[in-house]
Enzyme design. Structure first.
Site, PDB file in Angstrom:
ATOM      1  N   SER A  94      29.986 -56.418 -71.041  1.00 57.15           N
ATOM      2  CA  SER A  94      30.147 -57.600 -71.902  1.00 57.15           C
ATOM      3  C   SER A  94      29.398 -58.789 -71.324  1.00 57.15           C
ATOM      4  O   SER A  94      28.761 -59.551 -72.056  1.00 57.15           O
ATOM      5  CB  SER A  94      31.627 -57.977 -72.047  1.00 57.15           C
ATOM      6  OG  SER A  94      32.338 -56.973 -72.720  1.00 57.15           O
ATOM      7  N   GLY A 133      29.475 -69.306 -78.585  1.00 55.23           N
ATOM      8  CA  GLY A 133      30.672 -69.807 -79.260  1.00 55.23           C
ATOM      9  C   GLY A 133      30.557 -69.719 -80.773  1.00 55.23           C
ATOM     10  O   GLY A 133      29.954 -70.601 -81.398  1.00 55.23           O
ATOM     11  N   SER A 141      37.004 -62.820 -88.202  1.00 57.13           N
ATOM     12  CA  SER A 141      36.174 -61.930 -89.037  1.00 57.13           C
ATOM     13  C   SER A 141      35.365 -62.707 -90.067  1.00 57.13           C
ATOM     14  O   SER A 141      34.370 -62.203 -90.583  1.00 57.13           O
ATOM     15  CB  SER A 141      37.065 -60.906 -89.747  1.00 57.13           C
ATOM     16  OG  SER A 141      37.720 -60.103 -88.799  1.00 57.13           O
ATOM     17  N   ARG A 271      43.592 -29.976 -61.265  1.00 58.81           N
ATOM     18  CA  ARG A 271      45.053 -30.041 -61.378  1.00 58.81           C
ATOM     19  C   ARG A 271      45.611 -28.668 -61.748  1.00 58.81           C
ATOM     20  O   ARG A 271      45.199 -28.075 -62.746  1.00 58.81           O
ATOM     21  CB  ARG A 271      45.414 -31.065 -62.460  1.00 58.81           C
ATOM     22  CG  ARG A 271      46.867 -31.117 -62.832  1.00 58.81           C
ATOM     23  CD  ARG A 271      47.704 -31.737 -61.745  1.00 58.81           C
ATOM     24  NE  ARG A 271      49.091 -31.871 -62.153  1.00 58.81           N
ATOM     25  CZ  ARG A 271      50.076 -32.159 -61.314  1.00 58.81           C
ATOM     26  NH1 ARG A 271      49.812 -32.354 -60.029  1.00 58.81           N
ATOM     27  NH2 ARG A 271      51.317 -32.273 -61.736  1.00 58.81           N
ATOM     28  N   GLU A 367      32.868 -58.373 -81.856  1.00 55.35           N
ATOM     29  CA  GLU A 367      31.555 -58.031 -82.441  1.00 55.35           C
ATOM     30  C   GLU A 367      31.704 -57.304 -83.774  1.00 55.35           C
ATOM     31  O   GLU A 367      30.995 -56.345 -84.060  1.00 55.35           O
ATOM     32  CB  GLU A 367      30.756 -57.163 -81.464  1.00 55.35           C
ATOM     33  CG  GLU A 367      30.370 -57.876 -80.204  1.00 55.35           C
ATOM     34  CD  GLU A 367      29.233 -58.842 -80.424  1.00 55.35           C
ATOM     35  OE1 GLU A 367      28.574 -58.746 -81.470  1.00 55.35           O
ATOM     36  OE2 GLU A 367      29.029 -59.701 -79.567  1.00 55.35           O
ATOM     37  N   HIS A 370      36.469 -52.841 -86.359  1.00 57.56           N
ATOM     38  CA  HIS A 370      36.219 -51.530 -86.985  1.00 57.56           C
ATOM     39  C   HIS A 370      36.265 -51.667 -88.516  1.00 57.56           C
ATOM     40  O   HIS A 370      35.412 -51.128 -89.226  1.00 57.56           O
ATOM     41  CB  HIS A 370      37.301 -50.570 -86.491  1.00 57.56           C
ATOM     42  CG  HIS A 370      37.075 -49.133 -86.848  1.00 57.56           C
ATOM     43  ND1 HIS A 370      36.241 -48.312 -86.130  1.00 57.56           N
ATOM     44  CD2 HIS A 370      37.577 -48.371 -87.849  1.00 57.56           C
ATOM     45  CE1 HIS A 370      36.235 -47.097 -86.658  1.00 57.56           C
ATOM     46  NE2 HIS A 370      37.032 -47.109 -87.708  1.00 57.56           N
TER      47      HIS A 370
END
Ligand SMILES: Cc1cc2nc3c(=O)[nH]c(=O)nc-3n(C[C@H](O)[C@H](O)[C@H](O)COP(=O)(O)OP(=O)(O)OC[C@H]3O[C@@H](n4cnc5c(N)ncnc54)[C@H](O)[C@@H]3O)c2cc1C
Length: 392
Positions: A94, A133, A141, A271, A367, A370
C-alpha cells in the site's frame, strides 16, 4: 527463498529482465520484510526504515519515465514488484502504491513541468513521502459528493474540509488533495506544515496495522497558486489515479494469496494427524489446496494479460475492475482456507496467514469496494450504470 508453484509455467511468458526484477524484490522481501513484519503488525508500526531500501530498488513510480528519476519499467515488471511486496505485507505494498500510483502518477500526468521536476525525483528516491486525499468521512464509494472546497483568493487557494482513511497521511510530506473549486473537482498539492493543515491517525485498526492511515483536516488552509494540478478537471482526475493503483493491487493481491497458499501447503505437509500421516494426505485438505492454486493461476493469467494490455495502451478501467475484484476476492478466500488448514496455528502471528487474512479486508474495501467493481463490470456489459438508481 520462499516460492509459490508456478502451475502453468507463466514464468515462460516473462522476459529475462522481468524475472530478474521479480526475483530481486522477492529476495529483498524475504530478507528484509518477512523477519520484521509480524512484530510491526502487532505494534501497529509501519517500517519506515525500509523506505530508502525500497527507493534504492526503484520501487516508487517504477513504471514512470527515467527522465524524472524513475525506473521506467514496463507494466509486467511493475506488477511483479507489487506482487512481491504484498507477498510480504499489504501495508508495505500500500505504501508503494500510494507513493507511485496515487501521488507520483497524478503529478506526472496532470502536473506542470515545474511540479514534475520539483517532486518526482525526490519521491522516487523516497526523500519525499506522499499521500492521496480523496475519501471523506461522508463520501467513500461516491467521491463525487465530496464537501472539501477550494476558493481562489489573493493569487492562491484556500482549502476547507476533511479527508478520511488516508494511507501515509500523518507521515506524508505532500498530500494530493481533491477539492471542489467553483463546484469542479481539482487536484492540489498541500505541503506538510502549511498553516491550517493537520493530520490525525486512525486508531484501533484491526487490519493493515503495519500501515499509517490518517484523517486530514483543512481549516482556511492557504496554498500558493502554483500548487494546483493544471492538467485535469473533474472526477476523471482522481479516478484515473485509482485505475493506476487498482492495476497494481490486482497483482499485489496475488502476492497475498501466494503467501497464504504457500503457508497452507508447507503446513499441511509437515503437520501430522491420524496414524502419523500429514494432513496433506486428506482429500478435504487437498481440495482446499487445489482450489487455491487453481484460482491463483487464473489470477496470474488475468494480471499478466492486463499488464500486456496496459503496455499496449488497450487497457480500460473495466478491465482493471475485473482483475482487482477477482484477485482480491481470491486472496481473501485463500486466506480463509489457509487459516482453516493451519487449525489453531492459523490464528497466531508466528505464521503470516492471519495477518494477511486481516489485511485483505482493507484491500477488499479500498480502491473501489468489491461491490463497486461489480457495478463497473455490470455497466460495461449492459451499458446501464446501476450505482445510483433513481428513487420513486
Ligand atoms: C486501510 C484503508 C486505507 C485507505 N486509504 C485511502 C487513501 O489513501 N486515500 C483515499 O482517498 N481513501 C482511502 N481509503 C478509503 C477507501 O477508498 C474507502 O473506504 C472506500 O472507497 C469505501 O468507502 P466507505 O468506507 O466510505 O464505504 P461506503 O461507500 O460507505 O460503502 C459501505 C458499503 O456499501 C456498499 N455500497 C456503496 N455504494 C454502493 C452501491 N452503489 N451499490 C452497492 N453497494 C454499495 C459498499 O460496497 C460497502 O459494502 C482507505 C480505506 C482503508 C480501509
Amino acid at each position: 527463498m520462499s516460492s509459490v508453484r508456478d502451475f502453468f509455467n507463466i514464468d515462460s511468458a516473462l522476459s529475462e529482465e522481468e524475472r530478474a526484477i521479480r526475483d530481486t524484490i522477492r529476495r529483498w522481501v524475504d530478507d528484509r520484510v518477512l523477519p520484521i513484519i509480524g512484530d510491526c503488525y502487532v505494534q501497529g508500526r509501519f517500517p519506515k526504515e525500509l523506505i530508502p531500501e525500497m527507493a534504492e530498488l526503484g520501487v516508487f513510480g517504477a513504471n514512470l519515465p527515467e527522465e524524472y528519476g524513475c525506473a521506467g519499467l514496463n507494466n509486467v515488471s511493475y506488477g511483479l514488484i507489487m506482487q512481491e511486496l504484498e507477498r510480504g505485507d499489504s501495508g508495505v505494498r500500500s505504501f508503494a502504491s500510494v507513493q507511485g500510483a496515487l501521488v507520483m502518477y497524478p503529478i506526472f500526468a496532470f502536473g506542470s513541468e515545474d511540479q514534475k521536476r520539483a517532486w518526482l525525483p525526490k519521491m522516487a528516491k523516497g526523500e519525499v513521502i506522499g499521500c492521496f486525499g480523496l475519501t471523506e468521512p461522508d463520501f467513500g464509494s461516491n467521491p463525487g459528493g465530496m464537501r472539501t472546497t477550494a476558493r481562489a483568493d489573493g493569487g492562491g487557494y484556500v482549502l476547507n474540509g476533511a479527508k478520511a482513511w488516508i494511507t501515509n497521511g500523518s507521515i506524508a510530506d505532500v498530500a494530493v488533495v481533491w477539492a471542489k473549486l467553483d463546484g469542479v473537482i481539482r487536484g492540489f498539492l498541500v505541503e506538510r506544515g502549511t498553516p491550517g493543515f493537520s493530520t490525525f491517525e486512525h486508531k484501533g485498526k484491526m487490519s493493515l496495522r503495519a500501515s499509517v492511515t490518517s484523517q486530514l483536516a483543512f481549516e482556511d488552509c492557504r496554498i500558493p497558486a502554483e500548487n494546483i494540478l493544471p492538467g485535469v478537471q473533474g472526477l476523471r482526475g482522481p479516478l484515473s489515479c485509482l485505475t493506476q493503483a487498482r492495476y497494481g493491487i490486482s497483482w499485489g493481491a496475488l502476492g497475498s494469496a501466494m503467501a497464504t497458499y504457500q503457508a497452507a501447503l508447507d503446513y499441511s505437509k509437515s503437520r501430522k494427524q491420524w496414524r502419523d500421516r500429514p494432513i496433506a494426505s486428506h482429500q478435504l485438505v487437498q481440495e482446499r489446496l487445489a482450489w487455491m492454486v487453481t484460482e491463483i493461476t487464473k489470477g496470474q493469467l488475468l494480471a499478466w494479460k492486463l499488464a500486456t494490455m496496459k503496455d499496449a495502451g488497450t487497457m480500460k478501467p473495466h478491465h482493471v475492475s475485473m482483475a482487482k475484484r477477482n484477485n482480491v476476492w481470491v486472496a481473501r478466500e485463500c486466506a480463509k482456507l489457509a487459516r482453516e488448514t493451519l487449525g489453531a496455528n492459523g490464528i497466531v502471528n508466528e505464521y503470516p496467514v492471519f495477518r494477511h487474512l486481516a489485511n485483505i479486508e482493507s484491500v477488499y474495501t479500498y480502491e473501489g469496494t468489491h461491490d463497486i467493481h461489480t457495478l463497473v463490470i455490470g455497466e460495461a456489459v449492459t451499458g446501464i450504470a446501476a450505482y445510483n438508481p433513481p428513487m420513486e
